[in-house]
Design a protein around this motif. Structure first.
Motif, PDB file in Angstrom:
ATOM      1  N   UNK B 223      21.548  -4.753 -37.979  1.00  0.00           N
ATOM      2  CA  UNK B 223      22.997  -4.545 -38.088  1.00  0.00           C
ATOM      3  C   UNK B 223      23.617  -4.374 -36.704  1.00  0.00           C
ATOM      4  N   UNK B 224      22.958  -3.608 -35.836  1.00  0.00           N
ATOM      5  CA  UNK B 224      23.451  -3.436 -34.456  1.00  0.00           C
ATOM      6  C   UNK B 224      23.575  -4.799 -33.787  1.00  0.00           C
ATOM      7  N   UNK B 225      22.525  -5.628 -33.965  1.00  0.00           N
ATOM      8  CA  UNK B 225      22.544  -6.956 -33.332  1.00  0.00           C
ATOM      9  C   UNK B 225      23.714  -7.782 -33.849  1.00  0.00           C
ATOM     10  N   UNK B 226      23.981  -7.655 -35.154  1.00  0.00           N
ATOM     11  CA  UNK B 226      25.133  -8.356 -35.738  1.00  0.00           C
ATOM     12  C   UNK B 226      26.439  -7.870 -35.132  1.00  0.00           C
ATOM     13  N   UNK B 227      26.534  -6.565 -34.974  1.00  0.00           N
ATOM     14  CA  UNK B 227      27.781  -5.972 -34.487  1.00  0.00           C
ATOM     15  C   UNK B 227      28.014  -6.298 -33.010  1.00  0.00           C
ATOM     16  N   UNK B 228      26.967  -6.135 -32.213  1.00  0.00           N
ATOM     17  CA  UNK B 228      27.108  -6.347 -30.764  1.00  0.00           C
ATOM     18  C   UNK B 228      27.134  -7.844 -30.441  1.00  0.00           C
ATOM     19  N   UNK B 229      26.387  -8.618 -31.211  1.00  0.00           N
ATOM     20  CA  UNK B 229      26.271 -10.049 -30.938  1.00  0.00           C
ATOM     21  C   UNK B 229      24.980 -10.291 -30.192  1.00  0.00           C
ATOM     22  N   UNK B 230      24.183 -11.216 -30.685  1.00  0.00           N
ATOM     23  CA  UNK B 230      22.851 -11.388 -30.126  1.00  0.00           C
ATOM     24  C   UNK B 230      22.896 -11.978 -28.711  1.00  0.00           C
ATOM     25  N   UNK B 231      23.980 -12.695 -28.386  1.00  0.00           N
ATOM     26  CA  UNK B 231      24.148 -13.220 -27.025  1.00  0.00           C
ATOM     27  C   UNK B 231      24.282 -12.081 -26.018  1.00  0.00           C
ATOM     28  N   UNK B 232      25.045 -11.065 -26.390  1.00  0.00           N
ATOM     29  CA  UNK B 232      25.221  -9.895 -25.522  1.00  0.00           C
ATOM     30  C   UNK B 232      23.908  -9.133 -25.374  1.00  0.00           C
ATOM     31  N   UNK B 233      23.200  -8.962 -26.513  1.00  0.00           N
ATOM     32  CA  UNK B 233      21.918  -8.240 -26.482  1.00  0.00           C
ATOM     33  C   UNK B 233      20.950  -8.970 -25.557  1.00  0.00           C
ATOM     34  N   UNK B 234      20.906 -10.280 -25.698  1.00  0.00           N
ATOM     35  CA  UNK B 234      20.020 -11.099 -24.870  1.00  0.00           C
ATOM     36  C   UNK B 234      20.387 -10.976 -23.383  1.00  0.00           C
ATOM     37  N   UNK B 235      21.686 -10.900 -23.108  1.00  0.00           N
ATOM     38  CA  UNK B 235      22.127 -10.772 -21.707  1.00  0.00           C
ATOM     39  C   UNK B 235      21.673  -9.439 -21.119  1.00  0.00           C
ATOM     40  N   UNK B 236      21.786  -8.371 -21.895  1.00  0.00           N
ATOM     41  CA  UNK B 236      21.369  -7.045 -21.417  1.00  0.00           C
ATOM     42  C   UNK B 236      19.864  -7.048 -21.165  1.00  0.00           C
ATOM     43  N   UNK B 237      19.103  -7.587 -22.127  1.00  0.00           N
ATOM     44  CA  UNK B 237      17.643  -7.585 -21.997  1.00  0.00           C
ATOM     45  C   UNK B 237      17.183  -8.461 -20.819  1.00  0.00           C
ATOM     46  N   UNK B 238      17.843  -9.605 -20.641  1.00  0.00           N
ATOM     47  CA  UNK B 238      17.499 -10.484 -19.524  1.00  0.00           C
ATOM     48  C   UNK B 238      17.753  -9.765 -18.197  1.00  0.00           C
ATOM     49  N   UNK B 239      18.889  -9.058 -18.124  1.00  0.00           N
ATOM     50  CA  UNK B 239      19.222  -8.327 -16.902  1.00  0.00           C
ATOM     51  C   UNK B 239      18.187  -7.232 -16.628  1.00  0.00           C
ATOM     52  N   UNK B 240      17.780  -6.528 -17.681  1.00  0.00           N
ATOM     53  CA  UNK B 240      16.771  -5.472 -17.524  1.00  0.00           C
ATOM     54  C   UNK B 240      15.449  -6.054 -17.044  1.00  0.00           C
ATOM     55  N   UNK B 241      15.090  -7.189 -17.642  1.00  0.00           N
ATOM     56  CA  UNK B 241      13.832  -7.837 -17.288  1.00  0.00           C
ATOM     57  C   UNK B 241      13.854  -8.266 -15.811  1.00  0.00           C
ATOM     58  N   UNK B 242      14.963  -8.867 -15.390  1.00  0.00           N
ATOM     59  CA  UNK B 242      15.074  -9.316 -13.998  1.00  0.00           C
ATOM     60  C   UNK B 242      15.103  -8.149 -13.031  1.00  0.00           C
ATOM     61  N   UNK B 243      15.791  -7.085 -13.439  1.00  0.00           N
ATOM     62  CA  UNK B 243      15.963  -5.949 -12.538  1.00  0.00           C
ATOM     63  C   UNK B 243      14.689  -5.121 -12.427  1.00  0.00           C
ATOM     64  N   UNK B 244      14.054  -4.848 -13.548  1.00  0.00           N
ATOM     65  CA  UNK B 244      12.918  -3.919 -13.550  1.00  0.00           C
ATOM     66  C   UNK B 244      11.568  -4.619 -13.401  1.00  0.00           C
TER      67      UNK B 244
END
Lengths: 286, 275
Positions: B223-244
């Motif tokens: 439900x969170x993924x639906x609400x936030x939008x999976x494109x946004x979730x993917x962007x956050x995770x990609x940024x975390x992966x690149x940063x950390x």
């Protein structure tokens, strides 16, 4: 419909399941090897029933009747008439396997054998059984009286009939069921890991303080409790043990790696509310 | 047992003075642009919006104080840049804002997928940029994470504080890191659920039910993924992966695929595909 439920182990979970079942008009045989533990369990149920009556949630007739449906026993053979037997003993694979081996001999071939394990594999527990298809996981949550959820865990060889009867049983006890494959942590314990793990890393990286992280998660996220408050409530030792178990079962997958902050706190005895100190300090009432 | 620290704070929606007709320029991604525009307009701001890409269904704004225009008002004291996924576009937006706005104007820029410090390196007047956390549907919550940079002077922070106060939000100051606090925790929970889903541990519905009833989460992760939008979730995770640069932030292939299709990951859609 389940008429007779057998429960093995009169600890917190066993007694909680017995209480819920007795209130749902199911006859319960509550087994424990230790007579003292059985008596303590019945005392706890009695106290809880009393509180329920005081709060007006239950009537005294209801609780008297329900209490009469819980039959404490110290002989495994007394579970022979059960439609379902739920095991809630210590999380030790060898003990559980041994127990079920005896139980298989003492119960009818149609009896469903369920384990309330939260961390062991149902498939592994059933591996020594003659009829592994009648084994299933029924993971209740603590406190059983209040928590609506039961995870029905399907072992490699659990039959669909067994699964359905476990679902029906849980529903009869007033619970909501979800079905999960037999994988480490099932659903809840696994998917909840980042709630704690990321919070610990944020703290370690000094992104925000314990209080700020909890405040953000509560107010911005709408969670009832922040991760540190919740870890204090669960107990840091319990939380760490779950994380470690899942980490090991996934052969060291980095997503589940425990954090040194938590380990140090456990080592120092800062276990959370029950110890009077965890991420926060707690004062005893009065 | 009583917890001594901290005092359990209820969200304080302090009485705010509102925008009193002041101009705010909002540029970025849908639906965050619409959500912030409505919030600001409700609080008395005169709002001008521009999207990076026009939303497929043009929103009908409740308030008449919202206008759509690409021209940046030179009298605006504040601009919001709300882009999390297309960072090339974000950089262009910030450059445009920096050139057009008076030097006293502050820029509040989403710093969920790129730090505010890095963003301030993209513009000439570094002092004016402050980072904050924004993801779809979190806009209406009464708290906002704010990440100042080493260049942010007290004056800029005061402007930011007054703005959030005027729209009824309390601030939580956090260090300027990718993912901030809530987006990082939430997106990692969603990622874990996506891994469980792709391994067919349980159905999406059962995963949501389990997390709501088993551990009292306000929404299930799907439900969170639906609400936030999976494109946004993917962007956050990609940024975390690149940063950390840690395996722990590896993204579930299922989640990445859903993001790449450019659709919102609706639980119902997933069911239809599966069955």
């Amino acid at each position: 419909m389940i008429k007779h439920l057998g429960i093995i182990g009169a600890g917190t979970m066993g007694a909680g399941i017995a209480q819920a079942a007795a209130l749902s008009k199911v006859e319960v045989v509550l087994y424990d090897i230790n007579d003292t533990i059985l008596r303590q369990a019945l005392e706890r149920v009695k106290t809880d029933f009393k509180k329920g009556v005081e709060k007006g949630k239950l009537t005294s007739e209801q609780t008297t009747e329900a209490f009469g449906r819980i039959h404490p026993r110290t002989r495994l053979a007394d579970l022979s008439h059960s439609d379902i037997v739920i095991e809630a003993v210590i999380e030790d694979l060898r003990i559980k396997k041994d127990l079920f081996k005896h139980l298989e001999a003492d119960t009818r071939p149609t009896t469903i054998l369920a384990s309330n394990t939260s961390s062991l594999s149902i498939t592994a527990i059933a591996s020594a059984a003659r009829y592994p298809e009648r084994f299933v996981g029924m993971h209740f949550f603590n406190p059983v009286q209040r928590m609506k959820l039961v995870e029905i865990v399907l072992g490699q060889r659990t039959s669909p009939e067994t699964a359905q009867r476990a679902i029906d049983c849980a529903r009869q006890l007033g619970k909501t069921t979800v079905v999960a494959k037999d994988t480490p942590g099932f659903i809840v314990n696994r998917v909840a890991r980042p709630f704690y793990g990321e919070a610990l890393r944020l703290l370690d990286e000094n992104v925000a303080s314990v209080e700020e992280i909890d405040r953000i998660v509560r107010i911005e996220g709408g969670f009832a409790m922040g991760p540190f408050e919740l870890m204090d409530l669960i107990g840091l030792d319990v939380n760490l043990a779950v994380t470690q178990s899942i980490h090991e079962q996934f052969f060291g997958e980095p997503r589940y790696r425990p954090h040194s902050i938590q380990k140090k706190m456990v080592e120092s005895g800062m276990l959370g509310r029950k110890a009077g100190q965890g991420f926060y300090k707690y004062e005893k009432k009065g | 047992m009583k917890k001594t620290k901290p005092p359990r704070q209820k969200s304080k929606r302090t009485k705010s003075e509102g925008g009193a007709g002041a101009k705010v320029y909002i540029v970025g991604e849908s639906p965050m642009v619409e959500e912030y525009a409505e919030l600001c307009a409700t609080k008395g701001y005169s709002v001008q919006v521009q999207w990076n890409q026009e939303p497929t269904r043009k929103p009908v704004f409740q308030s008449s104080h919202i206008t759509c225009s690409s021209a940046i008002p030179t009298t605006s004291a504040l601009a919001l840049e709300l882009t999390n996924t297309d960072l090339v576009r974000k950089r262009q937006n910030l450059d445009r804002l920096d050139r057009a706005l008076p030097s006293t104007a502050a820029i509040l820029s989403s710093s969920v997928t790129v730090t505010a410090t890095e963003q301030s390196g993209w513009i000439k007047q570094k002092h004016r940029l402050v980072g904050f956390g924004v993801l779809p549907t979190l806009v209406l919550k009464p708290l906002v994470e704010v990440a100042p940079t080493v260049f942010s002077p007290a004056e800029t922070l005061n402007v930011v504080q007054r703005f959030f106060h005027s729209v009824g939000k309390e601030m939580a100051l956090v260090q300027d890191r990718v993912g901030m606090v809530l987006p990082r925790i939430l997106c990692q929970i969603i990622n874990e659920a996506a891994f469980a889903l792709q391994e067919e541990v349980a159905s999406p519905q059962d995963i949501d039910t389990a997390m709501k009833l088993g551990t009292n989460h306000p929404f299930g992760p799907i439900e969170w993924a639906d609400r936030i939008g999976v494109g946004q979730v993917n962007a956050v995770l990609t940024a975390l992966q690149n940063d950390l640069q840690e395996d722990r932030y590896r993204i579930s292939p299922l989640l990445r695929h859903m993001a790449q299709t450019g659709e919102w990951w609706k639980r119902t859609t997933y069911f239809i595909r599966k069955d």
